[in-house]
Design an enzyme around this catalytic site. Structure first.
Site, PDB file in Angstrom:
ATOM      1  N   ASP A 214      40.231  26.888 -32.738  1.00  0.00           N
ATOM      2  CA  ASP A 214      39.748  27.672 -33.883  1.00  0.00           C
ATOM      3  C   ASP A 214      40.805  27.850 -34.964  1.00  0.00           C
ATOM      4  OD1 ASP A 214      37.402  28.125 -32.330  1.00  0.00           O
ATOM      5  OD2 ASP A 214      38.439  29.769 -31.330  1.00  0.00           O
TER       6      ASP A 214
ATOM      7  N   GLN B  18      39.361  21.905 -29.837  1.00  0.00           N
ATOM      8  CA  GLN B  18      40.138  22.945 -29.136  1.00  0.00           C
ATOM      9  C   GLN B  18      41.606  22.903 -29.600  1.00  0.00           C
ATOM     10  OE1 GLN B  18      37.973  20.900 -26.771  1.00  0.00           O
ATOM     11  NE2 GLN B  18      36.428  22.335 -27.425  1.00  0.00           N
TER      12      GLN B  18
ATOM     13  N   GLY C 186      33.427  23.890 -32.106  1.00  0.00           N
ATOM     14  CA  GLY C 186      32.588  24.248 -33.242  1.00  0.00           C
ATOM     15  C   GLY C 186      33.411  24.134 -34.496  1.00  0.00           C
ATOM     16  N   HIS C 187      32.993  23.267 -35.393  1.00  0.00           N
ATOM     17  CA  HIS C 187      33.700  23.115 -36.656  1.00  0.00           C
ATOM     18  C   HIS C 187      32.826  23.672 -37.767  1.00  0.00           C
ATOM     19  CE1 HIS C 187      36.485  19.557 -35.432  1.00  0.00           C
ATOM     20  NE2 HIS C 187      36.767  20.678 -34.830  1.00  0.00           N
TER      21      HIS C 187
ATOM     22  N   LYS D  76      40.744  23.497 -37.972  1.00  0.00           N
ATOM     23  CA  LYS D  76      40.892  22.031 -38.023  1.00  0.00           C
ATOM     24  C   LYS D  76      39.765  21.379 -38.799  1.00  0.00           C
ATOM     25  CE  LYS D  76      40.808  21.727 -33.557  1.00  0.00           C
ATOM     26  NZ  LYS D  76      40.837  23.153 -33.224  1.00  0.00           N
TER      27      LYS D  76
HETATM   28  P1  IMP Z   1      35.078  25.417 -21.738  1.00  0.00           P
HETATM   29  O1  IMP Z   1      35.723  24.420 -22.608  1.00  0.00           O
HETATM   30  O2  IMP Z   1      33.691  25.806 -22.176  1.00  0.00           O
HETATM   31  O3  IMP Z   1      35.135  25.036 -20.290  1.00  0.00           O
HETATM   32  O4  IMP Z   1      35.929  26.785 -21.834  1.00  0.00           O
HETATM   33  C1  IMP Z   1      37.250  26.887 -21.333  1.00  0.00           C
HETATM   34  C2  IMP Z   1      38.105  27.773 -22.241  1.00  0.00           C
HETATM   35  O5  IMP Z   1      38.301  27.116 -23.477  1.00  0.00           O
HETATM   36  C3  IMP Z   1      37.479  29.120 -22.576  1.00  0.00           C
HETATM   37  O6  IMP Z   1      38.502  30.081 -22.719  1.00  0.00           O
HETATM   38  C4  IMP Z   1      36.841  28.870 -23.934  1.00  0.00           C
HETATM   39  O7  IMP Z   1      36.700  30.067 -24.678  1.00  0.00           O
HETATM   40  C5  IMP Z   1      37.858  27.956 -24.552  1.00  0.00           C
HETATM   41  N1  IMP Z   1      37.296  27.074 -25.584  1.00  0.00           N
HETATM   42  C6  IMP Z   1      36.566  25.959 -25.399  1.00  0.00           C
HETATM   43  N2  IMP Z   1      36.264  25.393 -26.580  1.00  0.00           N
HETATM   44  C7  IMP Z   1      36.827  26.155 -27.521  1.00  0.00           C
HETATM   45  C8  IMP Z   1      36.910  26.061 -28.942  1.00  0.00           C
HETATM   46  O8  IMP Z   1      36.391  25.128 -29.584  1.00  0.00           O
HETATM   47  N3  IMP Z   1      37.605  27.048 -29.568  1.00  0.00           N
HETATM   48  C9  IMP Z   1      38.225  28.049 -28.890  1.00  0.00           C
HETATM   49  N4  IMP Z   1      38.181  28.177 -27.572  1.00  0.00           N
HETATM   50  C10 IMP Z   1      37.500  27.233 -26.887  1.00  0.00           C
END
Ligand code: IMP
Length: 441
Positions: free
Chosen positions: A17, A227, A44-45, A20
């Protein structure tokens, strides 16, 4: 005249977040091809173009440029239902999606992945990770376990039927016996996924070959990380991480091209820090400052709508991200969120049980014991949203940026002061410039 060739990776330097989406959108105009290399619909962009907001989860933001090709690489995981919804959303805006290609080696998120993701989080109780619940971890787990279904399987009806029957039988045991959930009907899953396959088939390609050929043709490739560094499966705050490799090294593995083909790595960090989900966060501000950053920064997850945890900029993390990614320069986003503050803290090192620690600890257990050591800088208490050059910035804002650049030992090439494309200061061309940025200017 042809631009000098440059293949560039853009990565998040914090916990995701970082903004990017805006930076890749900005750089996409210098790219012929934009490639996603890991993650799935957990990302999410948000991109704002001429007042219109686009929320993209899987499709690279380069899709908004008419001549830019977009590739979803083999290191990603694809939820076809969400991808199709995204295709519909982009097409509804009159933008062609014909130039979107998907690696045949990317893995497919199935209904049991989403169910297992949610159920296992519940079962973990106080040990939960706080995932996005999109089935990301279970899809990657099946990839490693070698029971995954890939795009190449999805688009072959006989292979899909065979694989879905076999895996649904297997997963139903887990769903029923371990999680007390209703079993899935394999035929219904096949029917649903055959429809997705029909829609996605024209987009499925050998992405590694395609990217290699594009590089040989001297086209510019932008590798778009999702991420962030601290969510990296190997180098992040394990186990509070995602299941892929967002770091720059992941771009080669997740697309099937060699490291010698990469010219530059650009990191993106917010002027403060946020994190969604569980896990240690040394500079978290559980007070009015955290609230202010969250409110002014509109810190809610693009994918889940969850409130993000907020805190001061962490220079230890910044230095770590510079090192782990071999970063050439950095973009600092959301500087304007700090506009109202009378003073701003920056974490310069940690106090780990009485010892000063300059390097990011590789264990989350150690990180949880770290207390930030802050330096306090004066705020500027005036709006920066209309600044377009470094000279427009208040002196304290410029000093703050210089402080960050020196702390992390990385040139700052871009400063972002709002969501729109034009709310940006380009200090130095991050792709073709001489790697000086704000550190030496
Ligand atoms: P997962 O990727 O859904 O398995 O989540 C694993 C961890 O990564 C959790 O803490 C999510 O909140 C975090 N996470 C996954 N994708 C994002 C993102 O795009 N932005 C911020 N945190 C993310």
């Amino acid at each position: 005249m042809r631009r000098p060739l440059a293949n560039v990776i853009v990565i998040g330097a914090q916990w995701g977040d970082e903004g990017k989406g805006k930076i890749t959108d900005l750089l996409s105009k210098s790219a012929d091809v934009v490639v996603r290399y890991q993650g799935g619909v957990n990302a999410g962009h948000t991109v704002v173009v001429e007042g219109q907001t686009f929320k993209l989860h899987l499709i690279p933001s380069g899709i908004l440029y008419p001549d830019t090709e977009c590739i979803i690489g083999s290191g990603t995981v694809i939820d076809p239902k969400v991808l199709i919804e995204e295709l519909d959303q982009v097409e509804a805006l009159g933008i062609s999606t014909a130039k979107l290609m998907i690696s045949q080696a990317a893995h497919v998120t199935m209904p049991y992945h989403r169910m297992i993701d949610k159920a296992s989080e519940e079962r973990r109780g106080s040990q939960k990770i706080g995932t996005t619940g999109r089935g990301i971890g279970p899809t990657y787990a099946d990839k490693s376990e070698r029971t995954g279904i890939r795009m190449i399987d999805l688009i072959n009806p006989d292979r899909l039927k065979e694989q879905v029957h076999w895996t649904v039988n297997y997963k139903n045991v887990i769903l029923e016996k371990l999680y007390n959930l209703s079993p899935l009907d394999a035929e219904a899953v096949v029917k649903e996924y055959l429809e997705y396959a029909d829609r996605l088939r024209p987009h499925v390609i050998d992405a590694s070959l395609n990217i290699y050929n594009a590089i040989q043709e001297r086209r510019n490739i932008l590798f778009e990380g999702a991420q962030g560094t601290l969510l990296d499966l190997d180098h992040g705050t394990y186990p509070y991480v995602t299941s892929s490799n967002p770091v720059a090294g992941g771009a080669c593995v997740g697309t099937g091209i060699g490291p010698t083909m990469i010219d530059r790595v650009i990191g993106v960090a917010k002027a403060y820090t946020t994190r969604v989900g569980e896990g240690p966060f040394p500079t978290e501000a559980k007070d009015e400052v955290g609230e202010l950053l969250g409110d002014r920064g509109a810190e809610f997850g693009t994918t889940t709508g969850r409130k993000r945890r907020c805190g001061w900029f962490d220079g230890v993390i910044g230095r770590y991200a510079v090192r782990i990614n071999g970063m050439d320069c950095m973009a600092i986003t959301k500087l304007d969120v700090l506009d109202e503050l009378d003073e701003i803290k920056v974490c310069v090192a940690y106090d780990m049980e009485g010892e000063r620690c300059e390097d990011f600890p590789s264990s989350s257990i150690q990180l949880a014991k770290c207390k930030p050591i802050y330096e306090t800088l004066p705020g500027w208490q005036q709006s920066t949203v209309d600044c377009r050059t470094l000279e427009d910035l208040p002196k304290q804002a410029l000093d703050y940026l210089r402080f960050l650049a020196e702390l992390m030992n990385v040139p700052i090439a871009i400063v972002s002061l709002g969501a729109s494309r034009d709310q940006t200061i380009v200090v130095e061309d991050p792709i073709h410039g001489p790697k000086r940025g704000l550190l030496y200017s």
